[in-house]
Design a protein around this motif. Structure first.
Motif, PDB file in Angstrom:
ATOM      1  N   UNK A  51       0.834  -1.208   0.000  1.00 34.80           N
ATOM      2  CA  UNK A  51       0.000   0.000   0.000  1.00 34.80           C
ATOM      3  C   UNK A  51       0.868   1.257   0.000  1.00 34.80           C
ATOM      4  N   UNK A  52       1.952   1.250   0.760  1.00 31.43           N
ATOM      5  CA  UNK A  52       2.852   2.409   0.802  1.00 31.43           C
ATOM      6  C   UNK A  52       3.484   2.637  -0.568  1.00 31.43           C
ATOM      7  N   UNK A  53       3.906   1.559  -1.224  1.00 31.45           N
ATOM      8  CA  UNK A  53       4.502   1.687  -2.558  1.00 31.45           C
ATOM      9  C   UNK A  53       3.467   2.217  -3.548  1.00 31.45           C
ATOM     10  N   UNK A  54       2.256   1.715  -3.450  1.00 35.15           N
ATOM     11  CA  UNK A  54       1.182   2.174  -4.343  1.00 35.15           C
ATOM     12  C   UNK A  54       0.861   3.635  -4.075  1.00 35.15           C
ATOM     13  N   UNK A  55       0.859   4.049  -2.806  1.00 39.28           N
ATOM     14  CA  UNK A  55       0.584   5.444  -2.446  1.00 39.28           C
ATOM     15  C   UNK A  55       1.644   6.368  -3.045  1.00 39.28           C
ATOM     16  N   UNK A  56       2.918   5.961  -2.978  1.00 38.94           N
ATOM     17  CA  UNK A  56       3.986   6.771  -3.580  1.00 38.94           C
ATOM     18  C   UNK A  56       3.814   6.860  -5.088  1.00 38.94           C
ATOM     19  N   UNK A  57       3.464   5.741  -5.709  1.00 32.15           N
ATOM     20  CA  UNK A  57       3.281   5.695  -7.159  1.00 32.15           C
ATOM     21  C   UNK A  57       2.148   6.621  -7.590  1.00 32.15           C
ATOM     22  N   UNK A  58       1.027   6.544  -6.900  1.00 23.59           N
ATOM     23  CA  UNK A  58      -0.126   7.378  -7.246  1.00 23.59           C
ATOM     24  C   UNK A  58       0.201   8.850  -6.999  1.00 23.59           C
ATOM     25  N   UNK A  59       0.893   9.157  -5.909  1.00 22.38           N
ATOM     26  CA  UNK A  59       1.265  10.541  -5.628  1.00 22.38           C
ATOM     27  C   UNK A  59       2.142  11.094  -6.750  1.00 22.38           C
ATOM     28  N   UNK A  60       3.113  10.305  -7.211  1.00 20.89           N
ATOM     29  CA  UNK A  60       3.972  10.750  -8.313  1.00 20.89           C
ATOM     30  C   UNK A  60       3.160  10.950  -9.593  1.00 20.89           C
ATOM     31  N   UNK A  61       2.213  10.046  -9.832  1.00 18.12           N
ATOM     32  CA  UNK A  61       1.369  10.152 -11.035  1.00 18.12           C
ATOM     33  C   UNK A  61       0.529  11.416 -10.983  1.00 18.12           C
ATOM     34  N   UNK A  62      -0.081  11.690  -9.834  1.00 17.96           N
ATOM     35  CA  UNK A  62      -0.888  12.903  -9.683  1.00 17.96           C
ATOM     36  C   UNK A  62      -0.022  14.152  -9.829  1.00 17.96           C
ATOM     37  N   UNK A  63       1.186  14.089  -9.297  1.00 20.74           N
ATOM     38  CA  UNK A  63       2.124  15.202  -9.417  1.00 20.74           C
ATOM     39  C   UNK A  63       2.466  15.441 -10.889  1.00 20.74           C
ATOM     40  N   UNK A  64       2.692  14.349 -11.627  1.00 21.95           N
ATOM     41  CA  UNK A  64       3.045  14.484 -13.044  1.00 21.95           C
ATOM     42  C   UNK A  64       1.882  15.039 -13.860  1.00 21.95           C
ATOM     43  N   UNK A  65       0.663  14.873 -13.355  1.00 22.72           N
ATOM     44  CA  UNK A  65      -0.515  15.425 -14.047  1.00 22.72           C
ATOM     45  C   UNK A  65      -0.729  16.900 -13.718  1.00 22.72           C
ATOM     46  N   UNK A  66       0.115  17.434 -12.818  1.00 19.03           N
ATOM     47  CA  UNK A  66       0.051  18.853 -12.504  1.00 19.03           C
ATOM     48  C   UNK A  66      -0.779  19.222 -11.295  1.00 19.03           C
ATOM     49  N   UNK A  67      -1.229  18.246 -10.523  1.00 16.10           N
ATOM     50  CA  UNK A  67      -1.985  18.583  -9.315  1.00 16.10           C
ATOM     51  C   UNK A  67      -1.062  19.222  -8.295  1.00 16.10           C
ATOM     52  N   UNK A  68      -1.597  20.138  -7.518  1.00 15.51           N
ATOM     53  CA  UNK A  68      -0.816  20.775  -6.461  1.00 15.51           C
ATOM     54  C   UNK A  68      -0.663  19.811  -5.288  1.00 15.51           C
ATOM     55  N   UNK A  69       0.232  20.152  -4.400  1.00 16.11           N
ATOM     56  CA  UNK A  69       0.427  19.336  -3.198  1.00 16.11           C
ATOM     57  C   UNK A  69      -0.848  19.213  -2.389  1.00 16.11           C
ATOM     58  N   UNK A  70      -1.567  20.318  -2.268  1.00 16.56           N
ATOM     59  CA  UNK A  70      -2.838  20.286  -1.510  1.00 16.56           C
ATOM     60  C   UNK A  70      -3.883  19.425  -2.218  1.00 16.56           C
ATOM     61  N   UNK A  71      -3.911  19.492  -3.541  1.00 19.39           N
ATOM     62  CA  UNK A  71      -4.862  18.669  -4.282  1.00 19.39           C
ATOM     63  C   UNK A  71      -4.529  17.185  -4.139  1.00 19.39           C
TER      64      UNK A  71
END
Length: 95
Positions: A51-71
């Motif tokens: 789950x931790x690895x998946x959470x990091x992966x999804x966070x990086x993916x969302x970051x690459x899509x341009x979402x802000x840290x708060x988003x």
């Protein structure tokens, strides 16, 4: 012989060349339950790691899509500080 090292001295091997594990046996069917409990604990730990690895992966993916840290924090239901940790950044991105 020095205390705590009789096995190593008798066998003429380095003290740190082997491990001794003492496992008490309770009986009355409890031993099997304890084994099951240990296996469940190991499975839970492995699931947490996945789950931790998946959470990091999804966070990086969302970051690459341009979402802000708060988003990203809102989507993952974590704090913006946790997002920074997940992304491996020392400072907050676009709060």
């Amino acid at each position: 012989m020095r205390a705590g090292q009789p096995g190593a001295l008798l066998l003429d091997v380095p003290v740190d060349s082997f491990d001794v594990k003492v496992t008490p046996e309770i009986g009355a069917g409890v031993d099997g339950e304890l084994i099951g409990l240990r296996e469940a604990d190991q499975e839970a730990e492995a699931a947490q790691e996945r789950a931790a690895a998946q959470r990091r992966k999804v966070a990086r993916r969302l970051d690459s899509l341009g979402l802000s840290g708060r988003e990203i924090a809102s989507v993952l239901k974590v704090s913006p500080q946790r997002v920074s940790q997940l992304l491996g950044k020392s400072g907050a991105r676009r709060a």
